[in-house]
Design an enzyme around this catalytic site. Structure first.
Site, short mmCIF file in Angstrom:
data_model
loop_
_atom_site.label_atom_id
_atom_site.label_comp_id
_atom_site.label_asym_id
_atom_site.label_seq_id
_atom_site.Cartn_x
_atom_site.Cartn_y
_atom_site.Cartn_z
N ASP A 1 0.88 -1.16 0.00
CA ASP A 1 0.00 0.00 0.00
C ASP A 1 0.92 1.21 0.00
O ASP A 1 1.89 1.27 0.77
CB ASP A 1 -0.93 0.03 1.22
N LYS B 1 14.49 4.68 -11.24
CA LYS B 1 13.51 5.01 -10.20
C LYS B 1 13.58 4.01 -9.05
O LYS B 1 13.55 4.41 -7.88
CB LYS B 1 12.10 5.02 -10.81
#
Length: 202
Positions: free
Chosen positions: A71, A179
């Site tokens: 999450d 990233k």
């Protein structure tokens, strides 16, 4: 072969997870690939809480297979930490990335660069076949831009300038590989990999 059910169908997240947790004898399958449906209510007030809800639900619906859920979201200081756990539905339950980004830019209108600080947060919960649990969290600090830049990434990436790039590039302007080196999910995944390795070594 050990099957890990991924409680996500987000292709970007799946690639990051598979790359970071590539272990001999492990295979990763999304809920969709397993032909499973799991859509629990994410009503926790924390990223860890929501990740746990998703991981436990995937573990149960798969008949006790190991499960991994994440999450994640963004917290903006000038917005009092919002949108936080509501990042995916910031502009409404049926919204998309464009709507969320547009709402954030509108709410930050007039806020100077120095005050546009925030961070991406990721929580991972891994539930093993025996029901035991490992939890890892990661963050990346940065600032929110004044418009959208870059074609890569997803979510708030086109407006998020990580501090590591000195405010020159957004997450949407770099490769997924670059990233992953500094991202909130990359940090959390490396922590989780270390935890799993330590558990296996016992």
């Amino acid at each position: 072969m050990k099957t890990i059910v991924l409680a996500t169908n987000n292709a970007h997240k799946v690639r990051e997870i598979e790359g970071a947790l590539a272990m001999e004898g492990w295979e990763f399958k999304t809920l969709r690939q397993m032909g499973l449906v799991s859509d629990p209510t994410e009503d926790a007030d924390s990223f860890v809480g929501n990740a746990r809800i998703k991981a436990r639900a995937a573990h149960e619906v798969s008949g006790g297979l190991a499960a991994l859920a994440d999450d994640s979201g963004i917290m903006v200081d000038a917005l009092g930490g919002r949108p936080g756990v509501y990042s995916a539905r910031y502009a409404g339950e049926q919204c998309d990335d464009d709507a969320n980004n547009a709402k954030m830019l509108a709410e930050l209108e007039g806020t100077p660069w120095e005050q546009r600080t925030g961070r991406y947060v990721c929580a991972l919960v891994f539930v093993d076949e025996d029901g035991s649990e490992l939890v890892a969290e990661g963050t990346v600090e940065g600032k929110i831009g004044f418009d959208l830049q870059g074609e890569g990434g997803f979510g708030y990436d086109p407006m998020f300038y990580p501090d590591a790039y000195d405010g020159k590039l957004t997450f949407a302007q770099v490769s997924q590989e670059d990233k992953a080196v500094i991202s909130h999910r990359g940090v959390a995944l490396r922590k989780l990999a270390e935890m799993i390795a330590a558990k296996q070594a016992k």
